[in-house]
Design a protein around this motif. Structure first.
Motif, PDB file in Angstrom:
ATOM      1  N   UNK A   1       0.845  -1.188   0.000  1.00 52.18           N
ATOM      2  CA  UNK A   1       0.000   0.000   0.000  1.00 52.18           C
ATOM      3  C   UNK A   1       0.889   1.249   0.000  1.00 52.18           C
ATOM      4  N   UNK A   2       0.302   2.412   0.111  1.00 49.95           N
ATOM      5  CA  UNK A   2       1.057   3.664   0.023  1.00 49.95           C
ATOM      6  C   UNK A   2       2.127   3.764   1.106  1.00 49.95           C
ATOM      7  N   UNK A   3       1.775   3.394   2.329  1.00 53.87           N
ATOM      8  CA  UNK A   3       2.740   3.468   3.428  1.00 53.87           C
ATOM      9  C   UNK A   3       3.898   2.505   3.196  1.00 53.87           C
ATOM     10  N   UNK A   4       3.587   1.290   2.711  1.00 50.38           N
ATOM     11  CA  UNK A   4       4.640   0.296   2.464  1.00 50.38           C
ATOM     12  C   UNK A   4       5.561   0.756   1.334  1.00 50.38           C
ATOM     13  N   UNK A   5       5.007   1.408   0.310  1.00 47.30           N
ATOM     14  CA  UNK A   5       5.848   1.878  -0.797  1.00 47.30           C
ATOM     15  C   UNK A   5       6.775   3.003  -0.337  1.00 47.30           C
ATOM     16  N   UNK A   6       6.291   3.860   0.561  1.00 47.08           N
ATOM     17  CA  UNK A   6       7.167   4.897   1.097  1.00 47.08           C
ATOM     18  C   UNK A   6       8.272   4.274   1.938  1.00 47.08           C
ATOM     19  N   UNK A   7       7.933   3.295   2.768  1.00 51.89           N
ATOM     20  CA  UNK A   7       8.958   2.608   3.562  1.00 51.89           C
ATOM     21  C   UNK A   7       9.995   1.964   2.655  1.00 51.89           C
ATOM     22  N   UNK A   8       9.525   1.350   1.561  1.00 46.66           N
ATOM     23  CA  UNK A   8      10.452   0.713   0.617  1.00 46.66           C
ATOM     24  C   UNK A   8      11.378   1.751  -0.005  1.00 46.66           C
ATOM     25  N   UNK A   9      10.825   2.882  -0.413  1.00 44.99           N
ATOM     26  CA  UNK A   9      11.647   3.916  -1.031  1.00 44.99           C
ATOM     27  C   UNK A   9      12.687   4.451  -0.064  1.00 44.99           C
ATOM     28  N   UNK A  10      12.286   4.702   1.192  1.00 41.91           N
ATOM     29  CA  UNK A  10      13.234   5.234   2.162  1.00 41.91           C
ATOM     30  C   UNK A  10      14.322   4.218   2.493  1.00 41.91           C
ATOM     31  N   UNK A  11      14.004   2.925   2.431  1.00 37.64           N
ATOM     32  CA  UNK A  11      15.029   1.902   2.640  1.00 37.64           C
ATOM     33  C   UNK A  11      15.993   1.859   1.464  1.00 37.64           C
ATOM     34  N   UNK A  12      15.460   1.978   0.243  1.00 37.59           N
ATOM     35  CA  UNK A  12      16.302   1.830  -0.940  1.00 37.59           C
ATOM     36  C   UNK A  12      17.170   3.053  -1.190  1.00 37.59           C
ATOM     37  N   UNK A  13      16.724   4.249  -0.799  1.00 41.32           N
ATOM     38  CA  UNK A  13      17.541   5.419  -1.093  1.00 41.32           C
ATOM     39  C   UNK A  13      18.616   5.646  -0.036  1.00 41.32           C
ATOM     40  N   UNK A  14      18.717   4.770   0.964  1.00 40.42           N
ATOM     41  CA  UNK A  14      19.864   4.873   1.869  1.00 40.42           C
ATOM     42  C   UNK A  14      21.155   4.698   1.080  1.00 40.42           C
ATOM     43  N   UNK A  15      22.179   5.325   1.570  1.00 40.39           N
ATOM     44  CA  UNK A  15      23.490   5.195   0.941  1.00 40.39           C
ATOM     45  C   UNK A  15      24.437   4.486   1.899  1.00 40.39           C
ATOM     46  N   UNK A  16      25.284   3.625   1.360  1.00 42.24           N
ATOM     47  CA  UNK A  16      26.237   2.873   2.171  1.00 42.24           C
ATOM     48  C   UNK A  16      27.654   3.289   1.824  1.00 42.24           C
ATOM     49  N   UNK A  17      28.364   3.864   2.789  1.00 38.42           N
ATOM     50  CA  UNK A  17      29.810   4.049   2.675  1.00 38.42           C
ATOM     51  C   UNK A  17      30.464   2.799   3.239  1.00 38.42           C
ATOM     52  N   UNK A  18      31.249   2.104   2.434  1.00 37.96           N
ATOM     53  CA  UNK A  18      31.811   0.803   2.796  1.00 37.96           C
ATOM     54  C   UNK A  18      33.313   0.935   2.979  1.00 37.96           C
TER      55      UNK A  18
END
Length: 907
Positions: A597-614
């Protein structure tokens, strides 16, 4: 020190052409080979008049007595050039020229121009000659200046940054003076701890001298294969025989020798003798305070009281962090060892046996001597003369001899009740090659045009940007290693894994056209960061009717050690299923469809746009190197931001922005502190940055420290099992201390609280799944603990959940070695959140959200903001911008700018 030649000019100009004011005494090397005009009281010698028979031994003795002195390196290089040893002279000239010596720049330019003993390089020659001319240096044997054409083709910046500053723009003026101060600070950082050219001079020109120098300045450490390489061994001062041989070979090569590596198998008695004779790993030296930096800032007119206060606070904060890690780590390590009870009786004996076996694979250097080869071995006094079973070119180590780290991004799809995976991107690299190369992982949404959103702010720009990301259904992983961007396949949320690139996005229905006004707008910055300025792709069919859905995106980190199988750690970038349901699926249970749903898609987007410095670490610490890197990169950023201050709407060259993973540097330097542990295989840590919240009104930034691999070698005479447990606890405490008082999902914090409350944790033996089932913990937590126990780890876990159940942590201990880490569902983690105030620069996704928020509140211009975003996590950089609420409330623009950089550089 090394830098792009144009960026060297500010501190080059600040260096005196004459070094008469040095405290260095005049030496025979100066008298016999010094360049005219470089030493007060000494006439100097024209190049053609140098007598190599007299000058070479005098200069070799001088550089051994005064290592790292550019004046002597220049004289030594002149003697070597006169003797016909062009390769060795070139390297010394390069070192002295980069240190700002006009005479060295001139000599290097003439050498490259004429091809005197080295390949001719007219372009480089012209640049070095122009740099010397900018200081007014006309050469040691001619009064003629470089040809006018040279200067015309290679324009030189004005003599000082201050001279080019626009008096009407005080922000730019301060930033340029800050850049010059950072240049000077970086130039003064001792180079012998990280600069191979400086080490080659210090080690001396003779193979026996260089072997003795490596023996005296590095410690033998038992492990298999090459972990550090030449550069890492110099920086860490620890290495096995192969890495020490690589260092020695490089030092000799820089002094003009032809070398190769030799290998032989030692008998166990000889390896035992090496192990017993090797000193224990040594603790890193205490970190320097900010006094040298404060002095440079004061000289640049930036030493106001607020700046001094910030630097003092940074010093105090660093010391407090070190003390907290030592105190809390020691107490919790004792408690964990008590909870573990007796360590496996064979663990320490096995560790010694493994160390002896590793040392039996012995390497050294052979130096060409006419048709023969001479041995150069730092351990010759213990192993004696041995015959090589094989020889190897140092530049071509056989496959399987290097420690490797592999990074793999994959997508998991829910497909009609079952789960399937697809690999999107995979890359392997030697641990030694990762040194100094920022590694950044991004999931980049495709088919978006953020330009329109950011160029024409809506009533709620942040909400518009969030909505655009939530609707994104095409995502492409991109891995940047040292600025080189790698990508392979992209995913769609409806179950596709397809070749990456514009063609695929177009085939999926995206419009590749961009209007002219869009491309020219300031918002076009973000389209260039995305790599492709695309129109909005049509959304797929109603997600509720889609039989295939994206359920997870993974990052797998594989550590590959010669002679061993790979160790793989998995990190969830996004997970809509959870460990418990996934474990059930492995035994045939159907999996419920992820909510979409809309809330789940926002959660997915915020998880995916995280950036990882490795961070792939092969060394324990290299503080001088970090300080020099931060100073150089900070000066570069300051200049870019000064330009952005003059034109906030200009599109900067984002490819030129240096990546500054400050949080990872802080972790690396705090982690070992005064510890005597050093890596004996690749260590990996990640800092994840992102945003969280359900909408624009409650957005907050998140930071997650995540230790992935933390294996370390301990003193041979100590108890390795207990030592590794203690280091693992220290590592976990380091995460918590750096994350701050609100650290969550951290096993050390929870263990400490439960100990204080009288709630003991329980030890679970490898394979004891029944004991895991008895824990009163959430299903996903128990499933993750069961995975650790099933893979053969000892687990020490709480009996009840933390305040936030899914952030519950536990200790994972390798029963064979004692390697320990506090973990949670987020990995080896400590997470914190803070208000979204444009105080951190993050990646394209998060940065777009952050800058959308900034535009709405008129906090920052787009050009400067894009620079910050590309640079990565730089706390406090909002202080650099006009109109920043942070500055208006707290500091002047000067102290804010200085404080932001100095908090990093004072590492």
């Amino acid at each position: 020190m090394r830098c792009a030649w144009l960026l060297c000019v500010p501190f080059v100009v600040a260096s005196a052409t004459s070094l008469a004011a040095d405290n260095l005494p005049i030496t025979d090397c100066d008298r016999l080979a010094g360049a005219p005009g470089t030493v007060a009281g000494v006439d100097g010698v024209a190049l053609a008049a140098i007598d190599p028979a007299l000058a070479l031994p005098a200069c070799a003795a001088a550089v051994r007595e005064h290592p790292g002195e550019a004046r002597l390196a220049l004289a030594y290089a002149r003697a070597l050039q006169r003797n016909g040893d062009g390769a060795a002279a070139l390297r010394l000239y390069e070192w002295a020229a980069a240190d700002g010596m006009a005479a060295a720049q001139y000599a290097l330019g003439r050498m490259l121009e004429a091809g005197d003993g080295v390949p001719a390089d007219p372009a480089s020659a012209a640049r070095w000659l122009a740099m010397a001319a900018a200081q007014g240096y006309a050469g040691d044997d001619s009064a003629a200046a470089p040809p006018a054409a040279v200067l015309a083709d290679n324009p030189i910046p004005a003599a000082t940054d201050a001279a080019v500053a626009d008096p009407s723009d005080p922000e730019a003026d301060r930033l340029l003076r800050l850049a010059a101060a950072l240049d000077s600070y970086g130039a003064d950082v001792p180079r012998l701890g990280f600069d191979l050219a400086a080490a080659a001079v210090a080690a001396g020109p003779r193979p026996e001298d260089a072997a003795a120098w490596v023996a005296a300045h590095t410690t033998l450490l038992p492990y298999r294969g090459s972990l550090r390489g030449a550069q890492g061994t110099l920086m860490d001062r620890h290495g096995n025989s192969l890495d020490r041989a690589l260092l020695l070979a490089e030092l000799l090569r820089r002094n003009g020798y032809t070398v190769r590596l030799a290998r032989a198998a030692l008998d166990p008695a000889a390896a035992e003798a090496l192990l017993d004779a090797a000193p224990a790993p040594t603790a890193a030296p205490e970190q320097a305070d900010s006094a040298p930096l404060a002095a440079q800032l004061a000289a640049a007119g930036l030493g106001d009281p607020d700046t001094v206060a910030l630097l003092t606070e940074a010093d105090a904060s660093r010391r407090a962090a070190d003390a907290a890690v030592a105190a809390r780590g020691g107490a919790l390590a004792d408690a964990l060892l008590a909870a573990l009870g007796d360590s496996p009786q064979t663990a320490d004996a096995n560790a010694r046996a493994a160390a002896v076996a590793a040392l039996q694979d012995h390497w050294w250097v052979q130096v060409a001597d006419g048709a023969a080869w001479r041995d150069a071995d730092p351990d010759a006094g213990l192993v004696g003369a041995i015959a090589a079973s094989e020889t190897v070119d140092p530049a071509g180590l056989p496959a399987g001899l290097s420690h490797m780290v592999a990074l793999t991004v994959s997508a998991e799809f829910w497909d009609r009740g079952t789960l399937r995976e697809a690999t999107l991107l995979a890359q392997r690299l030697p641990a030694a090659d990762a040194l100094g190369r920022p590694i950044v992982l991004r999931m980049v949404p495709q088919g978006l045009s953020l330009a329109a959103l950011l160029a024409e702010p809506a009533a709620d720009t942040t909400a518009s940007v969030l909505s655009a990301f939530a609707d994104a259904w095409i995502w492409q992983p991109e891995l940047s290693i040292g600025g080189t961007v790698l990508t392979d396949r992209l995913l769609t949320t409806r179950g596709d894994a397809l070749p990456a690139g514009m063609a695929t996005v177009q085939q999926l229905g995206a419009d590749s056209g961009v209007s002219g006004n869009q491309a020219a707008s300031a918002g076009g910055v973000f389209d260039s960061v995305l790599g492709e300025a695309l129109g909005q792709a049509p959304t797929p069919a109603d997600p509720a009717d889609n039989p295939v859905r994206l359920s997870a995106v993974w990052l797998d980190v594989s550590v590959e050690v010669p002679g061993e199988g790979p160790t793989i750690q998995r990190r969830a970038i996004y997970d809509a299923i959870g460990p418990a349901a996934r474990a059930a699926a492995r035994i045939g249970a159907p999996v419920q469809a992820p909510v979409d749903d809309a809330a789940a898609r926002l959660d997915r987007a915020l998880a995916l746009i995280r950036e990882a410095d490795i961070q792939v670490a092969a060394v324990a610490t290299a503080r001088d190197w970090v300080r020099q890197q931060m100073a150089h990169d900070g000066a570069t950023l300051a200049r870019m931001l000064a330009a952005a201050s003059a034109d906030q709407a200009a599109i900067p060259d984002l490819a030129a922005v240096p990546r500054m993973p400050v949080a990872l540097h802080r972790y690396a330097l705090t982690r070992f502190g005064t510890s005597a542990a050093v890596p004996d295989r690749p260590n990996v840590a990640i800092v994840w940055r992102g945003v969280a919240g359900s909408g624009s009104e409650d957005l907050r930034e998140t930071l997650l420290y995540d230790i992935v691999a933390n294996d370390a070698a301990m003193a041979a005479a100590a108890q390795p099992f207990a030592g590794r447990v203690a280091q693992g606890v220290r590592d976990t405490v380091t995460e918590a201390v750096l994350a701050g008082p609100d650290a969550r999902a951290n096993a050390a914090v929870q263990f400490e609280a439960d100990l204080a409350a009288g709630r003991p944790w329980v030890r679970i033996e490898p394979g004891d799944i029944a004991a895991v089932d008895r824990l009163a913990l959430p299903d996903d937590v128990r499933a993750a603990i069961a995975g650790d126990v099933g893979r053969g780890a000892i687990v020490v876990a709480p009996q009840i959940a933390a305040a936030a159940p899914l952030e519950t942590g536990w200790w994972r201990v390798d029963w064979r070695t004692g390697t320990t880490l506090g973990v949670s569902l987020a990995g080896g983690a400590a997470q914190t959140e803070y208000a979204l105030l444009v105080t951190q620069g993050i990646q394209v996704g998060t940065c777009a959200v952050t800058l959308g928020h900034a535009i709405q509140h008129n906090l920052v211009g787009l050009a400067g903001g894009a620079i910050v975003c590309a640079a990565g996590g730089l706390g406090g950089f909002a202080a650099l911008y006009r109109g920043s609420a942070v500055i208006g409330a707290t500091y002047s623009a000067t102290s804010g700018a200085v404080g932001a950089l100095m908090m990093a550089a004072a590492l």
